[in-house]
Design a protein around this motif. Sequence first.
Motif, mmCIF file in Angstrom:
data_model
loop_
_atom_site.group_PDB
_atom_site.id
_atom_site.type_symbol
_atom_site.label_atom_id
_atom_site.label_comp_id
_atom_site.label_asym_id
_atom_site.label_seq_id
_atom_site.Cartn_x
_atom_site.Cartn_y
_atom_site.Cartn_z
ATOM 1 N N LEU A 138 0.810 -1.222 0.000
ATOM 2 C CA LEU A 138 0.000 0.000 0.000
ATOM 3 C C LEU A 138 0.844 1.274 0.000
ATOM 4 C CD1 LEU A 138 -2.782 -1.022 2.540
ATOM 5 C CD2 LEU A 138 -3.010 -0.770 0.067
ATOM 6 N N VAL A 139 1.926 1.267 0.741
ATOM 7 C CA VAL A 139 2.735 2.481 0.873
ATOM 8 C C VAL A 139 3.555 2.762 -0.383
ATOM 9 C CG1 VAL A 139 4.667 3.494 2.143
ATOM 10 C CG2 VAL A 139 2.792 2.423 3.385
ATOM 11 N N THR A 140 4.125 1.742 -0.982
ATOM 12 C CA THR A 140 4.976 1.961 -2.162
ATOM 13 C C THR A 140 4.218 2.617 -3.315
ATOM 14 O OG1 THR A 140 6.372 0.127 -1.502
ATOM 15 C CG2 THR A 140 6.580 0.879 -3.766
ATOM 16 N N PRO A 141 3.004 2.178 -3.669
ATOM 17 C CA PRO A 141 2.278 2.922 -4.707
ATOM 18 C C PRO A 141 2.009 4.373 -4.329
ATOM 19 C CG PRO A 141 1.322 0.763 -4.454
ATOM 20 C CD PRO A 141 2.323 0.921 -3.348
ATOM 21 N N LEU A 142 1.750 4.627 -3.056
ATOM 22 C CA LEU A 142 1.552 6.020 -2.626
ATOM 23 C C LEU A 142 2.825 6.834 -2.823
ATOM 24 C CD1 LEU A 142 -0.539 5.485 0.629
ATOM 25 C CD2 LEU A 142 -1.355 6.243 -1.611
ATOM 26 N N VAL A 143 3.966 6.238 -2.544
ATOM 27 C CA VAL A 143 5.244 6.924 -2.757
ATOM 28 C C VAL A 143 5.478 7.150 -4.253
ATOM 29 C CG1 VAL A 143 7.751 6.676 -2.543
ATOM 30 C CG2 VAL A 143 6.271 6.097 -0.621
ATOM 31 N N ILE A 144 5.148 6.156 -5.072
ATOM 32 C CA ILE A 144 5.303 6.309 -6.521
ATOM 33 C C ILE A 144 4.439 7.452 -7.025
ATOM 34 C CG2 ILE A 144 4.852 5.218 -8.762
ATOM 35 C CD1 ILE A 144 5.649 2.538 -7.429
ATOM 36 N N PHE A 145 3.161 7.458 -6.639
ATOM 37 C CA PHE A 145 2.254 8.513 -7.096
ATOM 38 C C PHE A 145 2.683 9.886 -6.594
ATOM 39 C CE2 PHE A 145 -1.204 5.184 -7.546
ATOM 40 C CZ PHE A 145 -1.192 5.218 -8.920
ATOM 41 N N SER A 146 2.992 9.993 -5.307
ATOM 42 C CA SER A 146 3.332 11.308 -4.770
ATOM 43 C C SER A 146 4.648 11.830 -5.339
ATOM 44 C CB SER A 146 3.374 11.271 -3.242
ATOM 45 O OG SER A 146 4.357 10.378 -2.799
ATOM 46 N N SER A 147 5.626 10.968 -5.539
ATOM 47 C CA SER A 147 6.883 11.441 -6.120
ATOM 48 C C SER A 147 6.705 11.820 -7.583
ATOM 49 C CB SER A 147 7.987 10.399 -5.950
ATOM 50 O OG SER A 147 7.673 9.222 -6.645
ATOM 51 N N TYR A 148 5.950 11.026 -8.331
ATOM 52 C CA TYR A 148 5.746 11.333 -9.748
ATOM 53 C C TYR A 148 4.959 12.631 -9.915
ATOM 54 C CZ TYR A 148 3.979 11.135 -14.492
ATOM 55 O OH TYR A 148 3.651 11.450 -15.784
ATOM 56 N N PHE A 149 3.810 12.723 -9.257
ATOM 57 C CA PHE A 149 2.985 13.910 -9.436
ATOM 58 C C PHE A 149 3.593 15.130 -8.758
ATOM 59 C CE2 PHE A 149 -0.233 10.583 -10.264
ATOM 60 C CZ PHE A 149 -0.510 10.959 -11.575
ATOM 61 N N GLY A 150 4.328 14.930 -7.683
ATOM 62 C CA GLY A 150 5.053 16.046 -7.074
ATOM 63 C C GLY A 150 6.129 16.580 -8.002
ATOM 64 N N TYR A 151 6.851 15.672 -8.633
ATOM 65 C CA TYR A 151 7.881 16.068 -9.596
ATOM 66 C C TYR A 151 7.262 16.772 -10.798
ATOM 67 C CZ TYR A 151 11.276 15.598 -13.373
ATOM 68 O OH TYR A 151 12.098 15.845 -14.425
ATOM 69 N N MET A 152 6.181 16.208 -11.324
ATOM 70 C CA MET A 152 5.520 16.814 -12.486
ATOM 71 C C MET A 152 4.936 18.177 -12.130
ATOM 72 S SD MET A 152 6.180 14.932 -14.965
ATOM 73 C CE MET A 152 5.141 15.565 -16.239
ATOM 74 N N GLY A 153 4.402 18.322 -10.937
ATOM 75 C CA GLY A 153 3.883 19.614 -10.501
ATOM 76 C C GLY A 153 4.981 20.644 -10.371
ATOM 77 N N TYR A 154 6.139 20.213 -9.934
ATOM 78 C CA TYR A 154 7.274 21.132 -9.804
ATOM 79 C C TYR A 154 7.832 21.512 -11.163
ATOM 80 C CZ TYR A 154 11.910 22.833 -8.556
ATOM 81 O OH TYR A 154 13.035 23.575 -8.434
ATOM 82 N N VAL A 155 7.946 20.556 -12.064
ATOM 83 C CA VAL A 155 8.539 20.820 -13.382
ATOM 84 C C VAL A 155 7.605 21.644 -14.258
ATOM 85 C CG1 VAL A 155 9.261 19.697 -15.534
ATOM 86 C CG2 VAL A 155 10.011 18.789 -13.349
ATOM 87 N N VAL A 156 6.318 21.347 -14.226
ATOM 88 C CA VAL A 156 5.361 22.022 -15.107
ATOM 89 C C VAL A 156 5.107 23.452 -14.645
ATOM 90 C CG1 VAL A 156 2.982 21.974 -15.939
ATOM 91 C CG2 VAL A 156 4.310 19.867 -15.830
ATOM 92 N N SER A 157 5.065 23.687 -13.346
ATOM 93 C CA SER A 157 4.738 25.048 -12.888
ATOM 94 C C SER A 157 5.942 25.947 -12.820
ATOM 95 C CB SER A 157 4.094 24.994 -11.514
ATOM 96 O OG SER A 157 4.931 24.374 -10.570
#
Length: 105
Positions: free
Chosen positions: A86-105
């Motif tokens: 359960l935790v690893t997918p949450l880490v995958i999602f949060s790191s991916y979308f956090g990175y994309m949010g940082y790069v895109v904005s």
Amino acid sequence: MSRKLKLLGWEIGCVFWVIFAGSVLHFAFELSDYWRPMALMAAVNESAWEHVKMYFWPCLLWALAQYTYTRDIANNYWLGKAAALLVTPLVIFSSYFGYMGYVVS
């Protein structure tokens, strides 16, 4: 071999298994000539969800196999594996979308 070393060996083996099997699942849908049942386990595209599938299925398979050999030495085995699944997918999602949010904005 001590109980802790045996368990540690299994957990290190899990890392290598997930890397290998996840890499295979990355291309399995194409290699199966786009067989639809394969899409349940293999990556269909490059989305974050598909990358979570490449982690989840090999890890679940490893957990089932590992349990037969370590059930007598691991306390709360299924609780630990469920937390990892359960935790690893949450880490995958949060790191991916956090990175994309940082790069895109």
